[in-house]
Design an enzyme around this catalytic site. Structure first.
Site, PDB file in Angstrom:
ATOM      1  N   HIS A 131       0.822  -1.237   0.000  1.00  0.00           N
ATOM      2  CA  HIS A 131       0.000   0.000   0.000  1.00  0.00           C
ATOM      3  C   HIS A 131       0.846   1.274   0.000  1.00  0.00           C
ATOM      4  CE1 HIS A 131      -3.727  -2.148   0.357  1.00  0.00           C
ATOM      5  NE2 HIS A 131      -3.404  -2.687   1.517  1.00  0.00           N
ATOM      6  N   ASP A 168      -3.097 -10.323  -2.606  1.00  0.00           N
ATOM      7  CA  ASP A 168      -3.659  -9.859  -1.336  1.00  0.00           C
ATOM      8  C   ASP A 168      -5.111  -9.442  -1.565  1.00  0.00           C
ATOM      9  OD1 ASP A 168      -2.522  -8.689   1.523  1.00  0.00           O
ATOM     10  OD2 ASP A 168      -4.191  -7.491   0.741  1.00  0.00           O
ATOM     11  N   HIS A 170      -6.633  -6.909  -0.500  1.00  0.00           N
ATOM     12  CA  HIS A 170      -6.738  -5.464  -0.731  1.00  0.00           C
ATOM     13  C   HIS A 170      -5.952  -5.092  -1.988  1.00  0.00           C
ATOM     14  CE1 HIS A 170      -7.212  -6.090   3.652  1.00  0.00           C
ATOM     15  NE2 HIS A 170      -8.102  -5.126   3.563  1.00  0.00           N
ATOM     16  N   ASP A 262      -5.328 -12.712   3.351  1.00  0.00           N
ATOM     17  CA  ASP A 262      -6.576 -12.169   3.909  1.00  0.00           C
ATOM     18  C   ASP A 262      -7.772 -12.419   2.994  1.00  0.00           C
ATOM     19  OD1 ASP A 262      -5.304 -10.477   2.137  1.00  0.00           O
ATOM     20  OD2 ASP A 262      -5.400  -8.701   3.417  1.00  0.00           O
TER      21      ASP A 262
END
Ligand SMILES: [Zn+2]
Length: 364
Positions: A131, A168, A170, A262
């Site tokens: 990120h 991931d 996200h 996740d």
């Protein structure tokens, strides 16, 4: 066949209280690997990280960001309190040092893969990176490990074509931002495949199919936003329909994977439906491409994953696949996406994505 596993206790020293991105994530993984005697198996080699240099961090980050991380870590030391870079991203007195080792662990694994000491590897590092962009740390991330790894391959290792695959849950918005216009290195060609829960339903709210890169990076950012509850079958559609044909055309020399765990159906931060064998089954397909074009060169780097017992098993499964031991996976009951979701992917999302990419790739 040797698979490297990067780990050092320094990664536990990015210790940020009750935060979900806690050092217990790595403790759980390492305990699980030890209890399953992975480190007694000569096919797996523990790799100690080194410090990345500041020049290497600057391949993708501005000096002001590096200084900010160092100064806030110093402040945490002086005040003996955890500090914050933003609402989500916390810093301990050792965060700066752990971050340099997190990048350096990836670089060390790249060296060992290229020298033939290991065939592929998994960097079990913290803090994560995907990120963070050139000027801002975000979403539990400090330095962008995978982006620096790609630039390192281009600038110091004479590798010209790299594929990044980010699974991931996200969207890897930091990596996308850094490379939206392509690599700044002269000859480096990079392609990024990013699958994630649809940004309308999850942080950071980006990663739509219209985000395809520009300039040198045009057509090289390929996003696959999955609706909530998408299971293991959803990612196989992406691989078969999009990734496989493009990689056959692109022919990567090295594959870097941003691996978050996740996407598991029990993860409390997300709403997806993957199992503990889902990432490994996806990796099997990626590995076939790596064997064909990249001499099996794959480096996986750890991003998120917050259901720590499930994450440990999913990591273990990926290590088995890296080492060609697919028969040794730990399986849970399989899960399928609902038919309406599969219809949306097959009949709407995939055709729309191919349409966006058709002017850049002959395969479409
Ligand atoms: Zn994540």
């Amino acid at each position: 066949m040797t698979t490297g596993i990067v780990y050092d206790d320094i990664y536990l020293e990015h210790r940020i209280g009750t935060h979900v991105e806690s050092h217990f994530r790595l403790i759980e993984i390492m305990d699980f690997l030890k209890s399953n005697k992975i480190f007694e198996n000569p096919n797996f080699k523990l790799i100690k990280p080194r410090l990345a240099s500041l020049d290497q961090i600057k391949y993708v980050h501005e000096e002001s960001l590096i200084n900010e991380v160092r100064e806030i870590s110093d402040l945490a030391e002086k005040t003996a309190r955890i500090q914050s870079l933003d609402m989500d991203t916390s810093v301990s007195s050792k965060t700066y040092e752990a971050s340099l080792y997190s990048v350096g662990g990836n670089l060390q694994a790249i060296d060992e893969i290229l020298s033939g000491n290991i065939q592929n590897g998994f960097a079990l590092v913290r803090p994560p990176g995907h990120h963070s962009n050139s000027f801002r740390c975000a979403g539990f991330c400090i330095f962008n490990n995978i982006a620096i790894g790609a630039e390192y391959l281009f600038r110091e290792k004479n590798v010209k074509k790299v594929a990044i695959i980010d699974w991931d849950c996200h969207h890897g918005n930091g990596t996308q931002d850094i490379f939206y216009h392509g690599s700044k290195s002269k000859e480096g060609q990079l392609i990024i495949f990013n699958s994630h829960q649809d940004g309308r339903t999850l942080y950071p709210g980006s990663g739509f199919i219209g985000e395809t890169g520009s300039g040198k990076g045009e057509g090289k950012i390929i996003n696959y936003p999955m609706p909530p509850n998408a299971a293991d079958d959803a990612i196989i559609i992406y691989f078969d329909e999009i990734i496989s044909p493009i990689l056959s055309e692109f022919k990567p020399e090295f594959i870097l994977i941003s691996a978050g765990f996740d996407t598991h159906w029990t993860d409390e931060l997300t709403n997806m439906g993957w199992t503990i064998q889902g990432p490994a089954n996806y990796l099997k397909r990626i590995k076939k491409v790596a064997e064909e074009y990249a001499n099996d060169r794959i480096l996986i780097t750890l991003e998120g994953g917050y259901q720590i017992d499930k994450q440990a098993r999913a990591v273990y499964n990926c290590l088995r696949v890296l080492n060609n031991e697919e028969e040794n996976l730990i399986l849970e009951k399989s899960r399928s996406s609902e038919q309406a979701l599969l219809d949306y992917l097959n009949k709407k999302l995939i055709p729309a994505l191919k349409d966006k990419l058709s002017s850049y790739w002959n395969c479409f």
